[in-house]
Design a protein around this motif. Structure first.
Motif, PDB file in Angstrom:
ATOM      1  N   GLU A  72       6.603 -28.034 -26.208  1.00  0.00           N
ATOM      2  CA  GLU A  72       5.368 -27.578 -26.848  1.00  0.00           C
ATOM      3  C   GLU A  72       4.738 -26.491 -25.993  1.00  0.00           C
ATOM      4  O   GLU A  72       4.915 -26.443 -24.780  1.00  0.00           O
ATOM      5  N   ASN A  73       4.006 -25.607 -26.631  1.00  0.00           N
ATOM      6  CA  ASN A  73       3.370 -24.504 -25.917  1.00  0.00           C
ATOM      7  C   ASN A  73       2.237 -25.012 -25.043  1.00  0.00           C
ATOM      8  O   ASN A  73       1.489 -25.903 -25.427  1.00  0.00           O
ATOM      9  N   GLN A  74       2.136 -24.437 -23.858  1.00  0.00           N
ATOM     10  CA  GLN A  74       1.057 -24.742 -22.932  1.00  0.00           C
ATOM     11  C   GLN A  74       0.108 -23.548 -22.909  1.00  0.00           C
ATOM     12  O   GLN A  74       0.534 -22.422 -23.118  1.00  0.00           O
ATOM     13  N   ASP A  75      -1.153 -23.785 -22.637  1.00  0.00           N
ATOM     14  CA  ASP A  75      -2.122 -22.701 -22.578  1.00  0.00           C
ATOM     15  C   ASP A  75      -2.216 -22.195 -21.145  1.00  0.00           C
ATOM     16  O   ASP A  75      -2.969 -22.729 -20.326  1.00  0.00           O
ATOM     17  N   PHE A  76      -1.451 -21.162 -20.843  1.00  0.00           N
ATOM     18  CA  PHE A  76      -1.417 -20.634 -19.487  1.00  0.00           C
ATOM     19  C   PHE A  76      -2.605 -19.713 -19.184  1.00  0.00           C
ATOM     20  O   PHE A  76      -2.722 -19.227 -18.074  1.00  0.00           O
ATOM     21  N   GLU A  77      -3.467 -19.525 -20.163  1.00  0.00           N
ATOM     22  CA  GLU A  77      -4.706 -18.795 -19.906  1.00  0.00           C
ATOM     23  C   GLU A  77      -5.708 -19.686 -19.175  1.00  0.00           C
ATOM     24  O   GLU A  77      -6.554 -19.209 -18.431  1.00  0.00           O
ATOM     25  N   THR A  78      -5.622 -21.012 -19.397  1.00  0.00           N
ATOM     26  CA  THR A  78      -6.594 -21.931 -18.805  1.00  0.00           C
ATOM     27  C   THR A  78      -5.970 -22.947 -17.860  1.00  0.00           C
ATOM     28  O   THR A  78      -6.694 -23.719 -17.240  1.00  0.00           O
ATOM     29  N   GLY A  79      -4.646 -22.984 -17.746  1.00  0.00           N
ATOM     30  CA  GLY A  79      -4.036 -23.994 -16.900  1.00  0.00           C
ATOM     31  C   GLY A  79      -2.656 -23.602 -16.431  1.00  0.00           C
ATOM     32  O   GLY A  79      -2.226 -22.459 -16.575  1.00  0.00           O
ATOM     33  N   GLN A  80      -1.955 -24.586 -15.867  1.00  0.00           N
ATOM     34  CA  GLN A  80      -0.606 -24.377 -15.345  1.00  0.00           C
ATOM     35  C   GLN A  80       0.170 -25.680 -15.464  1.00  0.00           C
ATOM     36  O   GLN A  80      -0.397 -26.736 -15.698  1.00  0.00           O
ATOM     37  N   VAL A  81       1.475 -25.591 -15.296  1.00  0.00           N
ATOM     38  CA  VAL A  81       2.342 -26.761 -15.413  1.00  0.00           C
ATOM     39  C   VAL A  81       2.968 -27.042 -14.061  1.00  0.00           C
ATOM     40  O   VAL A  81       3.390 -26.125 -13.354  1.00  0.00           O
ATOM     41  N   ILE A  82       3.007 -28.327 -13.707  1.00  0.00           N
ATOM     42  CA  ILE A  82       3.727 -28.723 -12.500  1.00  0.00           C
ATOM     43  C   ILE A  82       4.959 -29.506 -12.913  1.00  0.00           C
ATOM     44  O   ILE A  82       4.976 -30.171 -13.951  1.00  0.00           O
ATOM     45  N   LEU A  83       5.986 -29.394 -12.112  1.00  0.00           N
ATOM     46  CA  LEU A  83       7.242 -30.110 -12.328  1.00  0.00           C
ATOM     47  C   LEU A  83       7.416 -31.087 -11.189  1.00  0.00           C
ATOM     48  O   LEU A  83       7.381 -30.699 -10.022  1.00  0.00           O
ATOM     49  N   ILE A  84       7.572 -32.356 -11.524  1.00  0.00           N
ATOM     50  CA  ILE A  84       7.871 -33.378 -10.528  1.00  0.00           C
ATOM     51  C   ILE A  84       9.336 -33.741 -10.725  1.00  0.00           C
ATOM     52  O   ILE A  84       9.725 -34.225 -11.785  1.00  0.00           O
ATOM     53  N   ASP A  85      10.144 -33.467  -9.721  1.00  0.00           N
ATOM     54  CA  ASP A  85      11.588 -33.682  -9.793  1.00  0.00           C
ATOM     55  C   ASP A  85      11.962 -34.698  -8.722  1.00  0.00           C
ATOM     56  O   ASP A  85      11.828 -34.429  -7.531  1.00  0.00           O
ATOM     57  N   ASP A  86      12.410 -35.875  -9.139  1.00  0.00           N
ATOM     58  CA  ASP A  86      12.774 -36.930  -8.194  1.00  0.00           C
ATOM     59  C   ASP A  86      14.155 -36.744  -7.590  1.00  0.00           C
ATOM     60  O   ASP A  86      14.603 -37.576  -6.813  1.00  0.00           O
ATOM     61  N   GLY A  87      14.853 -35.671  -7.962  1.00  0.00           N
ATOM     62  CA  GLY A  87      16.202 -35.463  -7.430  1.00  0.00           C
ATOM     63  C   GLY A  87      17.186 -36.452  -8.023  1.00  0.00           C
ATOM     64  O   GLY A  87      16.871 -37.190  -8.963  1.00  0.00           O
ATOM     65  N   GLU A  88      18.389 -36.486  -7.498  1.00  0.00           N
ATOM     66  CA  GLU A  88      19.381 -37.435  -8.001  1.00  0.00           C
ATOM     67  C   GLU A  88      19.083 -38.812  -7.418  1.00  0.00           C
ATOM     68  O   GLU A  88      18.950 -38.958  -6.201  1.00  0.00           O
ATOM     69  N   VAL A  89      18.962 -39.800  -8.278  1.00  0.00           N
ATOM     70  CA  VAL A  89      18.580 -41.146  -7.864  1.00  0.00           C
ATOM     71  C   VAL A  89      19.713 -42.125  -8.168  1.00  0.00           C
ATOM     72  O   VAL A  89      20.187 -42.209  -9.300  1.00  0.00           O
ATOM     73  N   ASP A  90      20.129 -42.852  -7.136  1.00  0.00           N
ATOM     74  CA  ASP A  90      21.087 -43.955  -7.271  1.00  0.00           C
ATOM     75  C   ASP A  90      20.248 -45.212  -7.496  1.00  0.00           C
ATOM     76  O   ASP A  90      19.445 -45.592  -6.639  1.00  0.00           O
ATOM     77  N   SER A  91      20.405 -45.862  -8.634  1.00  0.00           N
ATOM     78  CA  SER A  91      19.560 -47.005  -8.996  1.00  0.00           C
ATOM     79  C   SER A  91      19.660 -48.162  -8.009  1.00  0.00           C
ATOM     80  O   SER A  91      18.741 -48.981  -7.922  1.00  0.00           O
ATOM     81  N   CYS A  92      20.738 -48.256  -7.241  1.00  0.00           N
ATOM     82  CA  CYS A  92      20.917 -49.356  -6.290  1.00  0.00           C
ATOM     83  C   CYS A  92      20.442 -49.021  -4.879  1.00  0.00           C
ATOM     84  O   CYS A  92      20.209 -49.915  -4.073  1.00  0.00           O
ATOM     85  N   ALA A  93      20.310 -47.764  -4.561  1.00  0.00           N
ATOM     86  CA  ALA A  93      19.905 -47.347  -3.219  1.00  0.00           C
ATOM     87  C   ALA A  93      18.389 -47.398  -3.067  1.00  0.00           C
ATOM     88  O   ALA A  93      17.659 -47.327  -4.057  1.00  0.00           O
ATOM     89  N   ALA A  94      17.933 -47.504  -1.828  1.00  0.00           N
ATOM     90  CA  ALA A  94      16.501 -47.416  -1.568  1.00  0.00           C
ATOM     91  C   ALA A  94      16.043 -46.016  -1.953  1.00  0.00           C
ATOM     92  O   ALA A  94      16.719 -45.024  -1.658  1.00  0.00           O
ATOM     93  N   HIS A  95      14.927 -45.930  -2.662  1.00  0.00           N
ATOM     94  CA  HIS A  95      14.430 -44.631  -3.097  1.00  0.00           C
ATOM     95  C   HIS A  95      12.950 -44.717  -3.479  1.00  0.00           C
ATOM     96  O   HIS A  95      12.403 -45.796  -3.624  1.00  0.00           O
ATOM     97  N   LEU A  96      12.341 -43.563  -3.610  1.00  0.00           N
ATOM     98  CA  LEU A  96      10.980 -43.478  -4.130  1.00  0.00           C
ATOM     99  C   LEU A  96      11.060 -43.138  -5.602  1.00  0.00           C
ATOM    100  O   LEU A  96      11.902 -42.356  -6.019  1.00  0.00           O
TER     101      LEU A  96
END
Length: 102
Positions: A20-44
């Protein structure tokens, strides 16, 4: 990402459908990327909670919350690359803070 050009050039690397379109006249978008996650390994793990609060006249502090996930024994690993786009309705500079809960 402060412009629609920045947003779509990065978003295209993550999704194969229209966003969907974002209004870049009044705001911005951040991307949170958790990287590659192994479901069994310790991780955040990002717990889908963030907040934004004005810090100064020119800055907004964005707090991103994570859960600490311990290593799981006797587990069948699955791998994922979780990511999240969030629209922040401000053009001010963003300062990020991360909090980890157990």
């Amino acid at each position: 990402m402060r412009t629609s050009t920045d947003f779509y050039s990065l978003a295209d690397a993550y999704v194969d459908h229209s966003l969907e379109n974002q209004d870049f006249e009044t705001g911005q978008v951040i991307l949170i990327d958790d990287g590659e996650v192994d479901s069994c390994a310790a991780h955040l793990e990002f717990n889908s909670t963030l907040s934004a609060a004005e810090l100064t006249d020119n800055t907004v502090k964005v707090t991103i919350n994570y859960l600490e996930k311990p290593k799981q024994d006797k587990c069948s690993s699955t791998f994922s690359r979780p990511y999240y786009f969030y629209y922040v309705k401000t053009k001010k500079n963003l300062i990020f803070e991360e909090k980890i809960a157990q």
